[in-house]
Design an enzyme around this catalytic site. Structure first.
Site, PDB file in Angstrom:
ATOM      1  N   LYS A   2       2.133 -16.167  -0.925  1.00 50.72           N
ATOM      2  CA  LYS A   2       3.161 -15.351  -0.301  1.00 50.72           C
ATOM      3  C   LYS A   2       4.375 -15.314  -1.204  1.00 50.72           C
ATOM      4  O   LYS A   2       4.675 -16.293  -1.891  1.00 50.72           O
ATOM      5  CB  LYS A   2       3.567 -15.939   1.064  1.00 50.72           C
TER       6      LYS A   2
ATOM      7  N   GLU B 216      18.569 -17.557  11.739  1.00 53.74           N
ATOM      8  CA  GLU B 216      17.673 -18.681  11.436  1.00 53.74           C
ATOM      9  C   GLU B 216      18.409 -19.977  11.125  1.00 53.74           C
ATOM     10  O   GLU B 216      19.183 -20.058  10.162  1.00 53.74           O
ATOM     11  CB  GLU B 216      16.754 -18.319  10.258  1.00 53.74           C
TER      12      GLU B 216
END
Length: 393
Positions: A146, A195
Site C-alpha cells: 500500500k 484522526e
C-alpha cells in the site's frame, strides 16, 4: 469567600488566538492556547529527527522547571519526514478551556484583502490519476502492499488571515482535532484532523486509526448507502486492517491489556465516512510519554504505506511536492508524560502569499484512479469550506 473563575470556553480561546504569536489545539478533551515562546525545542543537529525527539523535549521541559517557569508543556507539530525538524515550543503562557461545540459559523477569510483568489492543483488531476495507476502497477507487481499518494491545491491569497478559518474548522468539526500552529517565518499550520494518533492520560493509552474512506452525500438515503457500502467493502476493510494492526503492533511493547476490536466501525465528518478502530491499553512503564508513543507509531500505514521504506520511496518519486508537516503529527505533551497527538491531515500550510492545501488516498491493488481522485476532492472539501471557497478541487 473565594471565587473560582470558570475555565474559558473554546470560543473565547479561539478569539484570543493570534497567528504568528500563538498556537491553538482543540479536541474533544478540551482546547489549549499557547501564547508566546519561552523555549523552543532545538533541532537534532545530527539528522536523527524523530529518533531523539522525545529526549530533546524532556531536556527542554527540565530547563523550564529549573528556571521556575510555570508552563511544563510543549505544543506544536512534527513533520512527515523522519529527519526533518519539528516545531515544538514551551509557551510563555498556556491557557486551557473546554472543547469546541458545533455552530453555524462560516468563514470567507481568503476575501479579506486578497482580491481575486486563484486556486491551482499540484499536480493536475490527470497527472494525479496517472500516479495512482503507476502505484497500482507496482503494488500488483509485488513491490509494495500500500502507498498513500497525496495531491495539493495552491491557493494564492495575499494577506491571508488564519483566524476565521480556524474558528470555522472547529465549528464545522467539533469532534475532531482543530489546530493553528505557528511554524515560524510567517507560516501557520492549520486544519481539522479526524484522526487521533495517540493520547496518554496517566497510564491509559488510546489510539484511533482511520483507513478506508468514502465521500458523503447531501442526500440522506445515498449517504446511508455509501456508509453501508464502505463498511462492507473488502478493499477498504483490508486497507483498514493493515493500519489498525500496525498501530496495535506499535503500541504492544509499551502496553498491557491492549484491546483491538475484531472489526472496524464507522465515523463521519462533514465530508467523509471513515472506517475506524479504537485501540486502548494500559502503559507498562509510566515513564513512557505520549510523545514517545507517538514517535513509535509515526508514520502509520494510513499516511505512508507498507512496507514503510518502499512506500516512502514511491511517495518521493510520485508526489511532485514536499509534504512538510502534512501527514506528520500535531498536539501537545507535558512533563508528566501526558499528551494528545493527532495525525496532521485535512490541513494547510499558510504563508504571506496564500496556502497549500493537502489531501491523500490509500492506494492498494484494487484502487481505481478516478475513485481516488474523487476521494481526495472530498477530503479537500474540509479546508475549502472553512476558507469560504466553492468546490474547486
Amino acid at each position: 469567600m473565594t471565587t473560582v473563575s470558570a475555565a474559558p470556553t473554546a470560543a473565547e480561546l479561539m478569539s484570543a488566538y493570534l497567528p504568528g504569536s500563538s498556537s491553538l489545539f482543540a479536541s474533544p478533551s478540551g482546547t489549549l492556547l499557547a501564547e508566546g515562546t519561552f523555549f523552543a525545542v532545538p533541532p537534532s543537529g545530527r539528522q536523527e529527527g524523530l529518533a531523539d525527539l522525545a529526549r530533546r523535549v524532556d531536556a527542554v521541559l527540565r530547563v523550564a522547571e529549573a528556571a521556575g517557569h510555570e508552563v511544563r508543556t510543549v505544543v506544536g507539530a512534527v513533520p512527515f519526514a523522519p529527519d526533518a525538524d519539528a516545531r515544538l515550543v514551551v509557551p510563555m503562557r498556556l491557557r486551557r478551556g473546554g472543547p469546541p461545540v458545533a455552530s453555524p459559523f462560516r468563514a470567507t477569510p481568503t476575501a479579506t484583502g486578497a482580491g481575486t483568489v486563484r486556486v491551482r492543483p499540484v499536480p493536475e488531476p490527470s497527472r494525479y490519476q496517472d500516479a495512482v495507476a503507476r502505484a497500482v502497477h507496482r503494488i500488483r507487481a509485488g513491490e509494495l502492499t500500500k502507498v498513500v499518494l497525496a495531491r495539493s491545491l495552491r491557493v494564492d491569497a495575499p494577506h491571508f488571515d488564519a483566524r476565521p478559518a480556524v474558528r470555522a474548522l472547529a465549528a464545522r468539526e467539533p469532534g475532531g482535532y482543530t489546530f493553528g500552529v505557528d511554524l515560524g517565518d510567517g507560516r501557520t499550520l492549520l486544519g481539522a484532523s479526524p484522526e487521533l494518533l495517540v493520547k496518554r492520560s496517566g497510564r491509559r493509552v488510546v489510539a484511533n486509526p482511520l483507513a478506508g474512506s468514502a465521500p458523503r452525500s447531501a442526500d440522506p438515503v445515498e449517504d446511508a448507502r455509501r456508509a453501508s457500502a464502505l463498511l462492507a467493502s473488502a478493499k477498504d476493510r483490508h486497507e483498514h486492517i493493515v493500519v489498525s494492526a500496525a498501530v496495535a503492533d506499535g503500541l504492544r511493547p509499551f502496553c498491557r491489556d491492549l484491546d483491538l476490536p475484531a472489526g472496524p466501525s464507522l465515523v463521519r465528518t462533514a465530508t467523509m465516512w471513515h472506517l475506524s478502530t479504537l485501540v486502548t491499553g494500559e502503559l507498562l512503564d509510566p515513564a513512557v510519554s505520549a510523545l514517545e508513543l507517538a514517535t513509535a507509531l509515526h508514520p502509520t500505514p494510513a499516511v505512508g504505506g507498507t512496507p514503510t521504506v518502499a512506500a516512502r520511496a514511491a511517495i518521493a518519486e510520485l508526489e511532485p511536492f514536499d509534504r512538510g508537516f502534512y501527514t506528520g503529527m500535531v498536539g501537545w505533551g507535558d512533563a508528566e508524560g501526558n499528551g494528545e497527538w493527532a495525525v496532521t491531515i485535512r490541513c494547510a500550510t499558510a504563508d504571506a502569499d496564500g496556502l497549500d492545501l493537502f489531501a491523500g488516498a490509500g492506494i492498494v491493488g484494487d484502487s481505481d484512479p478516478a475513485a481516488e481522485l474523487t476521494e481526495t476532492t472530498a477530503k479537500l472539501g474540509t479546508m475549502l469550506a472553512a476558507l469560504g471557497l466553492s468546490d474547486v478541487a
